[in-house]
Design a protein around this motif. Structure first.
Motif, mmCIF file in Angstrom:
data_model
loop_
_atom_site.group_PDB
_atom_site.id
_atom_site.type_symbol
_atom_site.label_atom_id
_atom_site.label_comp_id
_atom_site.label_asym_id
_atom_site.label_seq_id
_atom_site.Cartn_x
_atom_site.Cartn_y
_atom_site.Cartn_z
ATOM 1 N N TYR A 215 -20.128 5.558 -13.775
ATOM 2 C CA TYR A 215 -19.617 5.456 -15.071
ATOM 3 C C TYR A 215 -18.247 4.585 -14.933
ATOM 4 O O TYR A 215 -17.363 4.406 -15.558
ATOM 5 C CB TYR A 215 -18.835 6.890 -15.680
ATOM 6 N N VAL A 216 -18.446 3.573 -13.870
ATOM 7 C CA VAL A 216 -17.318 2.632 -13.657
ATOM 8 C C VAL A 216 -17.134 1.836 -14.746
ATOM 9 O O VAL A 216 -15.946 1.575 -14.974
ATOM 10 C CB VAL A 216 -17.895 1.887 -12.397
ATOM 11 N N ASP B 36 -10.254 9.426 -10.455
ATOM 12 C CA ASP B 36 -10.666 8.135 -10.364
ATOM 13 C C ASP B 36 -11.784 8.047 -9.469
ATOM 14 O O ASP B 36 -11.923 6.836 -9.187
ATOM 15 C CB ASP B 36 -9.365 7.194 -10.144
ATOM 16 N N HIS B 37 -12.047 8.797 -8.752
ATOM 17 C CA HIS B 37 -13.205 8.525 -7.891
ATOM 18 C C HIS B 37 -14.625 9.063 -8.415
ATOM 19 O O HIS B 37 -14.828 10.121 -8.942
ATOM 20 C CB HIS B 37 -13.117 9.621 -6.783
ATOM 21 N N ASP B 38 -15.494 7.847 -8.409
ATOM 22 C CA ASP B 38 -16.729 8.329 -8.221
ATOM 23 C C ASP B 38 -17.400 8.786 -6.973
ATOM 24 O O ASP B 38 -16.579 8.680 -6.176
ATOM 25 C CB ASP B 38 -17.699 7.070 -9.025
ATOM 26 N N HIS C 95 -10.044 11.798 1.135
ATOM 27 C CA HIS C 95 -8.826 11.291 0.432
ATOM 28 C C HIS C 95 -7.660 12.045 0.495
ATOM 29 O O HIS C 95 -6.638 11.717 -0.242
ATOM 30 C CB HIS C 95 -9.255 11.546 -1.241
ATOM 31 N N LEU D 149 -7.516 -0.090 -4.891
ATOM 32 C CA LEU D 149 -6.525 -0.120 -4.106
ATOM 33 C C LEU D 149 -6.195 1.307 -3.351
ATOM 34 O O LEU D 149 -6.275 1.377 -2.149
ATOM 35 C CB LEU D 149 -5.063 -0.316 -4.706
ATOM 36 N N THR D 150 -6.508 2.260 -4.032
ATOM 37 C CA THR D 150 -6.283 3.545 -3.445
ATOM 38 C C THR D 150 -7.693 4.125 -2.615
ATOM 39 O O THR D 150 -7.300 4.519 -1.391
ATOM 40 C CB THR D 150 -6.196 5.025 -4.413
ATOM 41 N N HIS D 151 -8.700 3.337 -2.958
ATOM 42 C CA HIS D 151 -9.871 3.381 -2.011
ATOM 43 C C HIS D 151 -9.535 2.719 -0.608
ATOM 44 O O HIS D 151 -9.915 3.082 0.301
ATOM 45 C CB HIS D 151 -10.948 3.001 -2.631
ATOM 46 N N ARG E 117 -14.224 2.304 -17.583
ATOM 47 C CA ARG E 117 -12.772 2.101 -17.183
ATOM 48 C C ARG E 117 -11.988 0.919 -17.382
ATOM 49 O O ARG E 117 -13.088 -0.382 -17.360
ATOM 50 C CB ARG E 117 -12.468 2.670 -15.738
ATOM 51 N N ARG F 192 0.743 8.827 -5.415
ATOM 52 C CA ARG F 192 -0.241 10.029 -5.076
ATOM 53 C C ARG F 192 0.491 11.164 -4.324
ATOM 54 O O ARG F 192 -0.329 12.259 -4.316
ATOM 55 C CB ARG F 192 -1.313 9.388 -4.264
ATOM 56 N N HIS G 152 -15.588 10.012 1.516
ATOM 57 C CA HIS G 152 -14.611 10.029 2.719
ATOM 58 C C HIS G 152 -13.181 10.704 2.323
ATOM 59 O O HIS G 152 -13.246 11.222 1.154
ATOM 60 C CB HIS G 152 -14.253 8.589 3.178
ATOM 61 N N TRP H 75 -6.567 -0.374 -9.625
ATOM 62 C CA TRP H 75 -5.886 0.713 -9.261
ATOM 63 C C TRP H 75 -6.598 1.528 -8.267
ATOM 64 O O TRP H 75 -6.334 1.777 -6.871
ATOM 65 C CB TRP H 75 -5.023 1.484 -10.046
ATOM 66 N N LEU I 287 0.660 -1.156 0.126
ATOM 67 C CA LEU I 287 0.081 0.004 0.023
ATOM 68 C C LEU I 287 0.763 1.318 -0.116
ATOM 69 O O LEU I 287 0.650 2.254 -0.430
ATOM 70 C CB LEU I 287 -0.900 0.000 1.263
ATOM 71 N N GLN J 91 -16.595 -1.064 -3.454
ATOM 72 C CA GLN J 91 -16.663 0.371 -3.959
ATOM 73 C C GLN J 91 -16.494 0.326 -5.405
ATOM 74 O O GLN J 91 -17.221 1.295 -6.126
ATOM 75 C CB GLN J 91 -15.522 1.328 -2.987
ATOM 76 N N ILE J 92 -15.711 -0.270 -5.677
ATOM 77 C CA ILE J 92 -15.294 -0.035 -7.374
ATOM 78 C C ILE J 92 -16.058 -1.195 -8.083
ATOM 79 O O ILE J 92 -16.864 -0.736 -9.253
ATOM 80 C CB ILE J 92 -13.557 -0.276 -7.589
ATOM 81 N N ILE K 2 1.723 1.969 -3.332
ATOM 82 C CA ILE K 2 0.704 2.450 -4.089
ATOM 83 C C ILE K 2 0.334 4.025 -3.861
ATOM 84 O O ILE K 2 0.302 4.903 -4.710
ATOM 85 C CB ILE K 2 -0.445 1.778 -3.899
ATOM 86 N N GLN K 3 0.597 4.205 -2.486
ATOM 87 C CA GLN K 3 0.331 5.622 -2.044
ATOM 88 C C GLN K 3 1.392 6.514 -2.611
ATOM 89 O O GLN K 3 1.101 7.800 -2.834
ATOM 90 C CB GLN K 3 0.375 5.605 -0.318
ATOM 91 N N SER L 140 -20.184 8.168 -4.738
ATOM 92 C CA SER L 140 -21.036 7.981 -4.002
ATOM 93 C C SER L 140 -20.877 7.672 -2.318
ATOM 94 O O SER L 140 -21.331 7.162 -1.614
ATOM 95 C CB SER L 140 -21.333 6.540 -4.373
#
Lengths: 328, 300
Positions: free
Chosen positions: B160-161, A84-86, A93, B174-176, B164, A59, A91, B171, A52, B38-39, A55-56, A88
């Motif tokens: 709109y998932v 990359d975020h939808d 980020h 994972l960030t989520h 992608r 960003r 929280h 990816w 992680l 989530q994704i 990955i982090q 719904s």
């Protein structure tokens, strides 16, 4: 390229969690926290944190364009941006401004990292034994079978021979001074080996309670004290005293850990010897004695008449772990 | 070694860190599953899967929880994500109550802890399931309005998932998961810290003297279960160690109530729900467990 402070902080925290777990494994202190059975699981957590972290890292820096879209996100126009975020969910980020509230949140997360690294791994002691109920919870192990079976584990343990009864009957002196046992081995035996261990308890001339069989023998003895009355016994533990014991009495105890030290339960023998006042609480001793019975608060429990004792150093692994019997 | 730190603080720290070390792998699994939900799971899936009928949804939530081997640390991020995807709160609560209580490891460890006695393990699962259904059903009746924290609101939109690529999706899963971890970690840490304070400073001994009365003993054991915040897979042995001091119904109360809701877990729930709702569920769960155990005490 824009640098995001909070993303960097988060990366650092992930790395620190990875590092803390790794550090505890590296120093061997991990056995002061959890049952060795969970060591592989805990190692995987460390690796996951590292993963992680990588990955982090990606960003921490972002191109100007992405930075703007994050701005939109904070501004509530998130459904339209192509980041990359939808949306719904709302929280954090780690993109919103750094406030006092956030400082507080991050401090909470950093707190265990600091205490985990800087405070020494204490061994649970007599004061915890007292809080856990002391002698009162010892009298009632009759129905308790602390052998946990793990239905999910099917792996073969090739070193089972090491745990044979021959080993547990080895000279007691040796077992005390031995190198720390291979704590990465699970305390897992098959049904037959388990029965074999039990038989050793009945057939040996002196009952030698090494760490591996301690909890098993302890239960067997508590279940049927009369049967063991008069037998010789050798074991080690720390001294615990409580109100209501006479001056020649004390409890020589151990903690049994199922998962982690938070679920430690105390086991031990009420013991009697003339020099009891010389033995102070939390002192580790190796004792020899003869099993007798006593009644405490209406419950019958074993009482060990101590015939010989010596002070020892606290073992590298002070805790006991239940033996797992494979049932599959 | 730092000098001058009292032994009780060191004991506190070792218990605190041990809870975290033990919980973190499960929390990580939980946040990965949450990231996955989530994704990859859309509101549309949820709408299709969850029955419209409340009672059916409650039973489904409890059943899925019983089949899903979760523990109480890992389950909160999962329900949080499920709810934000549109799973009704009562179904999610049912899922949360049975998830840690009913799973193979808990069944086996309970069976072993009580001297290979199937009755205790059976009652724990059976009564536990019944209790979970009752609680989730009551939740569906009395909590009508929205009890989510503002940060977990359900916003319906067509995602709109699908547009992608899979790699992008993984990816962002994972960030989520990372964001989810940071949301959850502070609650886990506070909960673990408070639970370890209790362990170090609360004298359990004081309560052991008054254990004979069936009602008082049940209250005490349920109280223990709540504040000790043990993992459901480890609590059977602790419960069993109280066997001769406390009557069996109160031990069963300990075994059922603890996995459903405990101190650490209720702090974590604050990351999803408002305080009032968490307290409501806590009181409700405690009462239903209490009453059910008293009603069934003759067969226990």
């Amino acid at each position: 390229m824009a640098f995001h402070f909070q993303q960097a902080l988060r990366a650092l925290i992930l790395l620190a969690f990875c590092g803390l777990i790794f550090y505890l494994h590296y120093t061997g202190d991990i056995t002061k926290y959890i049952n060795p059975k969970y060591i592989p699981l805990s190692k995987s957590a460390s690796i996951l944190f590292l993963f992680l972290f990588f990955i982090q890292i990606t960003r921490i820096w972002s191109s100007k364009k992405e930075g703007e879209s994050h701005g939109q996100h904070a501004g509530g126009a998130c459904c339209h941006h192509v980041d990359d975020h939808d949306c719904s969910h709302h929280h954090d980020h780690g993109d919103t401004p750094f406030t006092v509230k956030k400082l507080f949140s991050y401090s909470i997360i950093i707190f265990p990292l600091l205490t985990g690294f800087y405070l020494p791994a204490a061994t649970l002691d007599a004061s915890i034994a007292d809080k856990k109920g002391g002698l009162a919870v010892l009298g009632n192990k009759n129905n308790v079978n602390s052998n946990q079976a793990d239905s999910t584990s099917v792996d073969e343990n090739d070193d089972m021979e090491d745990y044979s009864i021959r080993d547990s009957l080895e000279d007691f002196e040796d077992s005390a001074e031995q190198e720390p046992p291979l704590y990465e081995e699970e305390q897992e035996v098959s049904k037959e080996e388990f029965e074999h261990l039990k038989k050793g308890l009945y057939s040996s001339s002196v009952i030698k309670m090494d760490d591996f069989v301690f909890s098993l023998y302890y239960e067997e003895i508590s279940k049927d004290i009369e049967r063991f009355k008069g037998r010789q016994i050798e074991f080690q533990g720390f001294v615990y005293k409580e109100e209501g014991l006479s001056s020649n009495q004390l409890v020589i105890s151990r903690f049994l850990i199922t998962h982690c030290v938070a679920d430690a339960s105390m086991i031990g023998f009420l013991s009697e010897l003339e020099e009891a006042p010389e033995l102070y609480e939390n002192m580790w001793v190796k004792v020899k004695g003869v099993i007798d019975t006593a009644t405490y608060n209406g419950t019958e429990m074993p009482l060990i008449k101590i015939t010989g004792w010596e002070e020892i150093d606290e073992p590298f692994i002070p805790y006991l772990y239940p033996i797992n019997v494979r049932i599959l | 070694m730092p000098i001058g730190i009292p032994a009780s603080i060191l004991n506190l720290n070792v218990i605190f860190i041990s809870i975290l070390i033990e919980a973190l792998p499960f929390v990580l699994i939980g946040v990965f599953i949450a990231g996955f939900i989530q994704i990859f799971i859309t509101e549309e899936h949820i709408r299709r899967w969850i029955p419209k009928n409340k009672a059916a949804a409650v039973v489904m939530g409890c059943t899925v929880g019983a089949l899903f081997p979760a523990c109480e640390c890992g389950i909160v991020p999962i329900i949080r994500r499920l709810i934000s995807k549109g799973v009704p709160v009562y179904a999610a609560i049912g899922f949360m109550l049975t998830g840690p209580l009913i799973n193979p490891i808990v069944i086996v460890s309970t069976y072993m802890a009580f001297g290979n006695d199937l009755k205790m393990a059976g009652l724990r699962m059976g009564l536990g399931f019944l209790i979970a259904i009752i609680i989730a059903f009551i939740v569906s009746i009395i909590f009508r309005s929205n009890h989510l924290k503002d940060s977990v609101q359900v916003i319906h939109h067509h995602s709109y998932v699908k547009k992608r690529s899979l790699i992008e999706q993984i990816w962002s899963m994972l960030t989520h998961s990372i964001d989810e971890f940071f949301d959850m970690a502070k609650y886990l840490i506070i909960g673990a810290f408070l639970a370890s304070i209790v362990q170090v400073f609360m004298p359990a001994k004081a309560f052991l003297q008054i254990a004979d009365d069936p009602v008082i003993s049940l209250v005490i054991m349920m109280g223990f279960a709540y504040i000790l915040s043990l993992c459901s897979e480890a609590d059977a042995f602790i419960g069993a160690s109280f066997s001769s001091i406390f009557p069996r119904p109160s031990i069963l109360g300990f075994l059922i109530f603890g996995p459903m809701i405990d101190f650490k877990n209720s702090i974590m729930m604050l990351s999803v729900f408002r305080l009032k709702f968490v307290l409501g569920v806590l009181v409700l769960t405690a009462s239903v467990v209490f009453i059910t155990i008293l009603l069934f005490q003759n067969i226990i």
